[in-house]
Design a protein around this motif. Sequence first.
Motif, mmCIF file in Angstrom:
data_model
loop_
_atom_site.group_PDB
_atom_site.id
_atom_site.type_symbol
_atom_site.label_atom_id
_atom_site.label_comp_id
_atom_site.label_asym_id
_atom_site.label_seq_id
_atom_site.Cartn_x
_atom_site.Cartn_y
_atom_site.Cartn_z
ATOM 1 N N LYS A 131 0.852 -1.185 0.000
ATOM 2 C CA LYS A 131 0.000 0.000 0.000
ATOM 3 C C LYS A 131 0.898 1.248 0.000
ATOM 4 N N PRO A 132 0.393 2.371 -0.522
ATOM 5 C CA PRO A 132 -0.869 2.519 -1.223
ATOM 6 C C PRO A 132 -0.739 2.020 -2.653
ATOM 7 N N LEU A 133 -1.858 1.643 -3.252
ATOM 8 C CA LEU A 133 -1.821 1.130 -4.614
ATOM 9 C C LEU A 133 -1.221 2.139 -5.581
ATOM 10 N N SER A 134 -1.461 3.429 -5.325
ATOM 11 C CA SER A 134 -1.051 4.439 -6.290
ATOM 12 C C SER A 134 -0.670 5.747 -5.603
ATOM 13 N N HIS A 135 -0.013 6.609 -6.354
ATOM 14 C CA HIS A 135 0.359 7.935 -5.889
ATOM 15 C C HIS A 135 -0.795 8.912 -6.037
ATOM 16 N N ASN A 136 -1.717 8.657 -6.972
ATOM 17 C CA ASN A 136 -2.850 9.542 -7.246
ATOM 18 C C ASN A 136 -4.001 8.718 -7.797
ATOM 19 N N PRO A 137 -5.240 9.226 -7.737
ATOM 20 C CA PRO A 137 -6.398 8.436 -8.158
ATOM 21 C C PRO A 137 -6.366 8.007 -9.621
ATOM 22 N N HIS A 138 -5.904 8.864 -10.513
ATOM 23 C CA HIS A 138 -5.903 8.543 -11.939
ATOM 24 C C HIS A 138 -5.114 7.273 -12.234
ATOM 25 N N GLU A 139 -3.899 7.177 -11.715
ATOM 26 C CA GLU A 139 -3.092 6.001 -12.016
ATOM 27 C C GLU A 139 -3.605 4.773 -11.267
ATOM 28 N N GLY A 140 -4.331 4.976 -10.167
ATOM 29 C CA GLY A 140 -4.979 3.853 -9.495
ATOM 30 C C GLY A 140 -6.079 3.263 -10.357
ATOM 31 N N GLU A 141 -6.864 4.125 -10.999
ATOM 32 C CA GLU A 141 -7.885 3.658 -11.935
ATOM 33 C C GLU A 141 -7.254 2.872 -13.082
ATOM 34 N N LEU A 142 -6.131 3.379 -13.570
ATOM 35 C CA LEU A 142 -5.422 2.678 -14.648
ATOM 36 C C LEU A 142 -4.965 1.297 -14.194
ATOM 37 N N ALA A 143 -4.474 1.207 -12.963
ATOM 38 C CA ALA A 143 -3.999 -0.089 -12.453
ATOM 39 C C ALA A 143 -5.128 -1.112 -12.429
ATOM 40 N N VAL A 144 -6.318 -0.691 -12.018
ATOM 41 C CA VAL A 144 -7.469 -1.600 -12.015
ATOM 42 C C VAL A 144 -7.781 -2.047 -13.436
ATOM 43 N N ALA A 145 -7.838 -1.083 -14.349
ATOM 44 C CA ALA A 145 -8.186 -1.388 -15.739
ATOM 45 C C ALA A 145 -7.168 -2.328 -16.386
ATOM 46 N N VAL A 146 -5.889 -2.103 -16.112
ATOM 47 C CA VAL A 146 -4.841 -2.945 -16.701
ATOM 48 C C VAL A 146 -4.893 -4.360 -16.127
ATOM 49 N N ALA A 147 -5.105 -4.476 -14.821
ATOM 50 C CA ALA A 147 -5.207 -5.806 -14.204
ATOM 51 C C ALA A 147 -6.346 -6.606 -14.827
ATOM 52 N N ARG A 148 -7.459 -5.939 -15.081
ATOM 53 C CA ARG A 148 -8.598 -6.625 -15.688
ATOM 54 C C ARG A 148 -8.321 -6.960 -17.155
ATOM 55 N N LYS A 149 -7.715 -6.030 -17.879
ATOM 56 C CA LYS A 149 -7.440 -6.246 -19.294
ATOM 57 C C LYS A 149 -6.525 -7.443 -19.518
ATOM 58 N N TYR A 150 -5.486 -7.551 -18.682
ATOM 59 C CA TYR A 150 -4.507 -8.620 -18.867
ATOM 60 C C TYR A 150 -4.786 -9.834 -17.988
ATOM 61 N N LYS A 151 -5.898 -9.762 -17.226
ATOM 62 C CA LYS A 151 -6.349 -10.893 -16.407
ATOM 63 C C LYS A 151 -5.259 -11.370 -15.459
ATOM 64 N N LYS A 152 -4.683 -10.418 -14.727
ATOM 65 C CA LYS A 152 -3.624 -10.728 -13.773
ATOM 66 C C LYS A 152 -4.103 -10.552 -12.334
ATOM 67 N N VAL A 153 -3.570 -11.370 -11.452
ATOM 68 C CA VAL A 153 -3.852 -11.238 -10.029
ATOM 69 C C VAL A 153 -3.033 -10.071 -9.490
ATOM 70 N N VAL A 154 -3.697 -9.098 -8.882
ATOM 71 C CA VAL A 154 -3.010 -7.970 -8.244
ATOM 72 C C VAL A 154 -3.527 -7.855 -6.823
ATOM 73 N N GLN A 155 -2.637 -8.025 -5.878
ATOM 74 C CA GLN A 155 -2.954 -7.957 -4.455
ATOM 75 C C GLN A 155 -2.275 -6.742 -3.842
ATOM 76 N N MET A 156 -3.046 -5.884 -3.141
ATOM 77 C CA MET A 156 -2.434 -4.794 -2.391
ATOM 78 C C MET A 156 -2.107 -5.270 -0.983
#
Length: 448
Positions: A140-165
């Motif tokens: 933690k934290p997942l991101s430095h700012n909300p925008h890149e946190g949203e991107l991290a969620v979208a990328v994890a879903r797009k590439y179907k990867k497990v991402v654990q905070m």
Amino acid sequence: MTRRRDFIKNMSLGAVGISLSPSVLGMSAKSYRNIIGANDRISVACIGINGRGNGMAKVFANQKNTEVSWLCDVDNRTFSKAIKTLGTSNQKTTPKTEKDCRKLLQNKDIDAIYIATPDHWHAPLTIMGCQAGKHVYVEKPLSHNPHEGELAVAVARKYKKVVQMGAQRRSAPILTQGIEQLHKGIIGRVYMAKTWYTNTRKTNFLKPAEVPSWLDYDLWQGPAPRVPYKDGLIHYNWHWFWHWGTGEALNNGTHEVDVARWGLGVDFPIRVSSMGGRYQYKDDWETPDTQIVTLEYPGRVMLLWENRSSNGRKIEGGDRGVIFYGENGSLDTGGDAYKVYDLNGKLVKEVKPGSGEAQMDGRNTSSPSLGLDNLHVADFLNAIRENRRPNCDVEAGYKSTMAMQLGNISWRVGRDIKLDAKNGHIINDAEAQKLWKRTYQNGWEPKL
């Protein structure tokens, strides 16, 4: 899909009120490695191994059918220390070393990466990791700012990867039971959660200096626009400067607020307010050492976080903690345990942790709870093998991280912020909206 309670049952933890034996939470290397039953070996690269990452590399190495195959850090002094630490683990092989994480991600033999870098690296490296085909455990934290946190969620879903905070309490078995009791109505409708963190941090002054020979400062800055090196910034005090860090609100508040949001069963707030400042000292800190963040959620629900970084008096006997308030009483927790009180403050139920190592040392920056670290890493590895989402999936991590980022944005603009309940986006505040994302060093901006 395997759920959190199923994960706990699979480890024979039983029903509410039981105690956990040392063989489960004592976390000796020999006993804990038997938790994972799959035969698939997972190759892990640990990125950022100076403090927290050093201990966590050993946690990964002690998991069954898991190998820490690579170590990565911009400080070349860290490698010998980390290799020595791994020498005390179950792992028989010596990991390779690499200072540039970008080169590491090109290695197709690496299945997953562990990230314990400064905050400004968290989301960009998570995104890069998913795009390179790696599963990701990010502190933690997942991101430095909300925008890149949203991107991290979208990328994890797009590439179907497990991402654990790294919100370890999401894998805490007794706390999970307590949260389930909340959701079943043990104190009636829960309408408020109070969270807090205290410490005795001292002054911090930065001084212009030459970049040390052991440090690749350009790579340390990575996605952040370049600024001259100053002594006193690395390896910890970057937390208190907006260019790289996110203040105590994200450094520690993320943990408590994640538990609070989990217990309240809420997603995105509709209003946020924050007050505070650098009250204890006059030095180079940019973030508050004294801060209160209040979040209002739909359905008449409130979440409050109080921080005193430089005054260590405990609250309710704890240096950090969470209290849930409901129609019929309250529930207190700080780690893998909980207490239930009636409306008059009389203790009616207490469930204690089953092992000393499951308890929290709230001011330990390296390993607040070895027992919970082991459980959370085990869940991450199991999620990879079982093709499911982990206990603190990237989306849950994003919502908790963003809550505190919104608190910081409110503090920085000096007023309440109204938000869209569907996604937490800022409504009708152009100045606050500018802080939704950051500027990046040319060529480093993360993209979907």
